[in-house]
Write a protein that holds these residues in place. Sequence first.
Motif, PDB file in Angstrom:
ATOM      1  N   ASP A   1       1.128  -1.776  -0.040  1.00 11.91           N
ATOM      2  CA  ASP A   1       0.147   0.091   0.277  1.00 11.91           C
ATOM      3  C   ASP A   1       0.794   0.898   0.440  1.00 11.91           C
ATOM      4  OD1 ASP A   1      -2.219  -1.743  -0.103  1.00 11.91           O
ATOM      5  OD2 ASP A   1      -2.312  -1.676   2.393  1.00 11.91           O
ATOM      6  N   LEU A   2       0.231   2.330  -0.573  1.00  8.54           N
ATOM      7  CA  LEU A   2       1.078   3.757  -0.770  1.00  8.54           C
ATOM      8  C   LEU A   2       1.657   3.760   0.842  1.00  8.54           C
ATOM      9  CD1 LEU A   2       2.860   5.970  -2.707  1.00  8.54           C
ATOM     10  CD2 LEU A   2       0.656   6.297  -3.135  1.00  8.54           C
ATOM     11  N   LYS A   3       2.263   4.908   0.833  1.00  6.51           N
ATOM     12  CA  LYS A   3       3.039   5.610   2.097  1.00  6.51           C
ATOM     13  C   LYS A   3       3.457   6.852   2.206  1.00  6.51           C
ATOM     14  CE  LYS A   3       3.372   0.857   4.250  1.00  6.51           C
ATOM     15  NZ  LYS A   3       3.259   0.429   2.331  1.00  6.51           N
ATOM     16  N   ILE A   4       2.937   7.917   2.837  1.00  2.00           N
ATOM     17  CA  ILE A   4       3.731   9.150   2.144  1.00  2.00           C
ATOM     18  C   ILE A   4       4.715   8.904   3.579  1.00  2.00           C
ATOM     19  CG2 ILE A   4       3.216  11.753   2.578  1.00  2.00           C
ATOM     20  CD1 ILE A   4       0.639  11.553   1.607  1.00  2.00           C
ATOM     21  N   ILE A   5       5.502   9.749   2.858  1.00  2.00           N
ATOM     22  CA  ILE A   5       6.752   9.575   3.921  1.00  2.00           C
ATOM     23  C   ILE A   5       7.682  11.266   3.279  1.00  2.00           C
ATOM     24  CG2 ILE A   5       7.086   7.599   4.518  1.00  2.00           C
ATOM     25  CD1 ILE A   5       9.565   7.485   2.456  1.00  2.00           C
ATOM     26  N   ASN A   6       8.042  12.449   4.576  1.00  2.00           N
ATOM     27  CA  ASN A   6       9.013  13.115   4.580  1.00  2.00           C
ATOM     28  C   ASN A   6       9.938  13.186   4.866  1.00  2.00           C
ATOM     29  OD1 ASN A   6       6.169  16.018   3.973  1.00  2.00           O
ATOM     30  ND2 ASN A   6       5.629  14.512   5.204  1.00  2.00           N
ATOM     31  N   LYS A   7      11.053  12.687   4.450  1.00  2.78           N
ATOM     32  CA  LYS A   7      12.744  12.694   4.643  1.00  2.78           C
ATOM     33  C   LYS A   7      13.643  12.985   3.422  1.00  2.78           C
ATOM     34  CE  LYS A   7      14.407   8.201   5.992  1.00  2.78           C
ATOM     35  NZ  LYS A   7      16.105   8.732   5.346  1.00  2.78           N
ATOM     36  N   ASP A   8      14.549  13.402   3.923  1.00  3.20           N
ATOM     37  CA  ASP A   8      15.351  13.332   3.112  1.00  3.20           C
ATOM     38  C   ASP A   8      16.288  12.124   3.440  1.00  3.20           C
ATOM     39  OD1 ASP A   8      15.782  15.922   2.566  1.00  3.20           O
ATOM     40  OD2 ASP A   8      15.709  16.514   3.891  1.00  3.20           O
ATOM     41  N   LEU A   9      17.457  12.372   2.267  1.00  2.00           N
ATOM     42  CA  LEU A   9      18.269  10.711   2.734  1.00  2.00           C
ATOM     43  C   LEU A   9      19.182  10.853   4.088  1.00  2.00           C
ATOM     44  CD1 LEU A   9      20.381  10.942  -0.839  1.00  2.00           C
ATOM     45  CD2 LEU A   9      18.570   9.369   0.246  1.00  2.00           C
ATOM     46  N   GLU A  10      19.427   9.277   4.227  1.00  2.00           N
ATOM     47  CA  GLU A  10      20.192   9.411   5.888  1.00  2.00           C
ATOM     48  C   GLU A  10      21.394  10.265   6.352  1.00  2.00           C
ATOM     49  OE1 GLU A  10      19.436   6.515   8.257  1.00  2.00           O
ATOM     50  OE2 GLU A  10      17.760   8.080   7.164  1.00  2.00           O
ATOM     51  N   GLY A  11      21.545  10.874   7.146  1.00  4.54           N
ATOM     52  CA  GLY A  11      22.671  11.845   7.646  1.00  4.54           C
ATOM     53  C   GLY A  11      22.795  12.804   7.070  1.00  4.54           C
ATOM     54  N   ALA A  12      21.342  13.413   6.411  1.00  5.55           N
ATOM     55  CA  ALA A  12      21.817  15.153   5.670  1.00  5.55           C
ATOM     56  C   ALA A  12      21.904  16.052   6.787  1.00  5.55           C
ATOM     57  CB  ALA A  12      20.026  15.043   4.909  1.00  5.55           C
ATOM     58  N   GLU A  13      21.063  15.932   8.003  1.00  9.61           N
ATOM     59  CA  GLU A  13      21.703  16.662   8.692  1.00  9.61           C
ATOM     60  C   GLU A  13      23.130  16.410   9.361  1.00  9.61           C
ATOM     61  OE1 GLU A  13      20.892  19.736   9.608  1.00  9.61           O
ATOM     62  OE2 GLU A  13      18.302  20.006   8.176  1.00  9.61           O
ATOM     63  N   GLY A  14      23.537  15.877   8.890  1.00 12.26           N
ATOM     64  CA  GLY A  14      24.601  15.129   9.477  1.00 12.26           C
ATOM     65  C   GLY A  14      24.441  13.726  10.606  1.00 12.26           C
ATOM     66  N   TRP A  15      25.112  13.149  11.099  1.00 13.88           N
ATOM     67  CA  TRP A  15      24.827  12.159  11.717  1.00 13.88           C
ATOM     68  C   TRP A  15      24.525  12.347  13.293  1.00 13.88           C
ATOM     69  CZ3 TRP A  15      23.919   8.073   8.270  1.00 13.88           C
ATOM     70  CH2 TRP A  15      24.321   8.675   7.694  1.00 13.88           C
ATOM     71  N   LYS A  16      24.420  11.635  14.256  1.00 16.62           N
ATOM     72  CA  LYS A  16      23.584  11.650  15.349  1.00 16.62           C
ATOM     73  C   LYS A  16      25.243  10.653  16.006  1.00 16.62           C
ATOM     74  CE  LYS A  16      21.811   8.421  17.469  1.00 16.62           C
ATOM     75  NZ  LYS A  16      20.089   7.562  17.670  1.00 16.62           N
ATOM     76  N   ASP A  17      25.861  10.175  15.487  1.00 12.90           N
ATOM     77  CA  ASP A  17      27.015   9.321  16.541  1.00 12.90           C
ATOM     78  C   ASP A  17      27.335   8.705  15.003  1.00 12.90           C
ATOM     79  OD1 ASP A  17      25.050   7.460  16.755  1.00 12.90           O
ATOM     80  OD2 ASP A  17      24.530   7.797  18.572  1.00 12.90           O
ATOM     81  N   TRP A  18      29.052   8.204  15.690  1.00 17.15           N
ATOM     82  CA  TRP A  18      29.393   6.781  14.593  1.00 17.15           C
ATOM     83  C   TRP A  18      28.441   5.824  14.423  1.00 17.15           C
ATOM     84  CZ3 TRP A  18      33.284   8.378  11.539  1.00 17.15           C
ATOM     85  CH2 TRP A  18      34.055   9.858  11.871  1.00 17.15           C
ATOM     86  N   LYS A  19      27.665   5.230  15.204  1.00 17.08           N
ATOM     87  CA  LYS A  19      26.766   4.202  15.400  1.00 17.08           C
ATOM     88  C   LYS A  19      25.907   4.137  14.069  1.00 17.08           C
ATOM     89  CE  LYS A  19      27.784   2.409  19.937  1.00 17.08           C
ATOM     90  NZ  LYS A  19      27.269   2.006  20.878  1.00 17.08           N
ATOM     91  N   GLU A  20      25.567   5.592  14.057  1.00 15.23           N
ATOM     92  CA  GLU A  20      24.267   5.682  13.036  1.00 15.23           C
ATOM     93  C   GLU A  20      25.324   6.200  11.428  1.00 15.23           C
ATOM     94  OE1 GLU A  20      20.043   8.868  12.517  1.00 15.23           O
ATOM     95  OE2 GLU A  20      22.448   9.612  12.967  1.00 15.23           O
ATOM     96  N   LEU A  21      26.279   6.213  11.570  1.00 16.92           N
ATOM     97  CA  LEU A  21      26.766   6.173   9.929  1.00 16.92           C
ATOM     98  C   LEU A  21      26.959   5.460   9.549  1.00 16.92           C
ATOM     99  CD1 LEU A  21      29.459   9.025   9.416  1.00 16.92           C
ATOM    100  CD2 LEU A  21      29.976   6.441   9.288  1.00 16.92           C
ATOM    101  N   PHE A  22      27.757   4.362  10.799  1.00 22.62           N
ATOM    102  CA  PHE A  22      28.720   2.982  10.496  1.00 22.62           C
ATOM    103  C   PHE A  22      27.304   1.530  10.185  1.00 22.62           C
ATOM    104  CE2 PHE A  22      32.384   3.895  13.033  1.00 22.62           C
ATOM    105  CZ  PHE A  22      32.931   4.318  11.739  1.00 22.62           C
ATOM    106  N   LYS A  23      25.822   2.418  11.006  1.00 16.11           N
ATOM    107  CA  LYS A  23      24.918   1.503  10.099  1.00 16.11           C
ATOM    108  C   LYS A  23      24.719   1.391   9.133  1.00 16.11           C
ATOM    109  CE  LYS A  23      22.224   0.696  14.515  1.00 16.11           C
ATOM    110  NZ  LYS A  23      21.528   0.704  15.034  1.00 16.11           N
TER     111      LYS A  23
END
Length: 423
Positions: free
Chosen positions: A187-209
């Motif tokens: 089913d079609l879902k609507i999302i408001n989202k830029d690419l991952e890390g667009a605002e920088g990364w919360k921490d290194w774990k997030e980046l490495f994932k």
Amino acid sequence: MNISNDKYFGFHQPVEYLSDSVIGYLSAEEPLSIRSSANKEYACFAIWEEGRSKEKDVVECLRERFDIVADFLVYWSDKHYKRNIQRLYQRPGEHSGTGYDKKIGKPPFRFVIVEDINPSYAWMRSVSGVIEPSNRNVVETKYELRSWFERQYQVHSSNNIGEFYFQAILMLGETLLYESIRSRDSDLKIINKDLEGAEGWKDWKELFKVLNFCSNYLVLRNFDQLPNDASDGDVDFLCDNYQLLASAANIFQKAGRTYKGVVEVSGARIPIDIRFVGDGYYSAAWQKDMLRRRLLSDGMYVPSIDDYFFSILYHCKIHKKTLSLRYQDLLQDLAERMRFDWFLDVDLHNDAMVAEILKGYMGFNNYYYEKPIDHGVYENKGVVRVVKQASFMSKGVSSWARVLKRGLRPLLLLRRRVLLYLR
């Protein structure tokens, strides 16, 4: 350093020549439901602004040829619109003008994940001229759909399984991608989202994932405090595709030296050096071997312990003018852990002695000295002069080569037994 015992994992590729570049993207902790197999695999399609004039027909065509796993209507922010396009297409210098991109147009756009139950691979040439292994079913469908429109390129797709993981993880992020493939809700879902890390990364774990999904990389050194902190002030990566890593990690690259840049993590701008296969920082054959032998440690990839030892020895004696106490202590610690008794009497300040060790190791492995394309890398010419002789050295000529063979043989036998056990 906590090294995972699960050294080799991932998924099988439908073609052998793809496996080296994408094997290992998914860790043993990740669910089997998201992995592809030789019999089926995922792909993604994007329907840009003008293509949406026939989006119902496009989606119906996809439904007839593939199994639709997930379907999204994606809104990007104006703030990161241009940067999102640069990263998605791995072209950092393009799409930098004002206004919306002529090809993609104004968001929102459709992003559809499909499953191909019978992928068929061949070497195919993309519109950008790249000749790469591609899923013929997906690419030919894309070309057919594009022919429906006057304006070019109104339908986009991943060409192979590696591109799918790169584009899907950046588009959706880990949690949403997992949920989508687990639930298989079309089913079609609507999302408001830029690419991952667009605002920088919360921490290194997030980046490495993210990198663990889509980049064949490892952190070369100074990773003891990662993923919690970058203790050395910068991070050195080794990978097989530096632009893919830079785009995935949202690294702002230096003009003219795009293998260098900065990344924002936890609000700090961290300098990044990206070393890659064929850049001469190490022998290309050695770089490939390091990536093939990499280990997962605390959620990031690092060199195997023997590659770590010899690459540090090479780095601190060839790339550095002086030997730091930190590297000296590290080498001694690694040597003790690997029971390199022959290393106890080595004077690390003696260039001639260390050069013979490097020549012996490189000669045994058929690694040859290569000049780095990064002209900012220092070259210890005295050590390099000796190391270059490795290309002419036959087995048994150097006494250090004989010592290294005796010292490495138990490690090589142990590695072989581990691999047999893991099979």
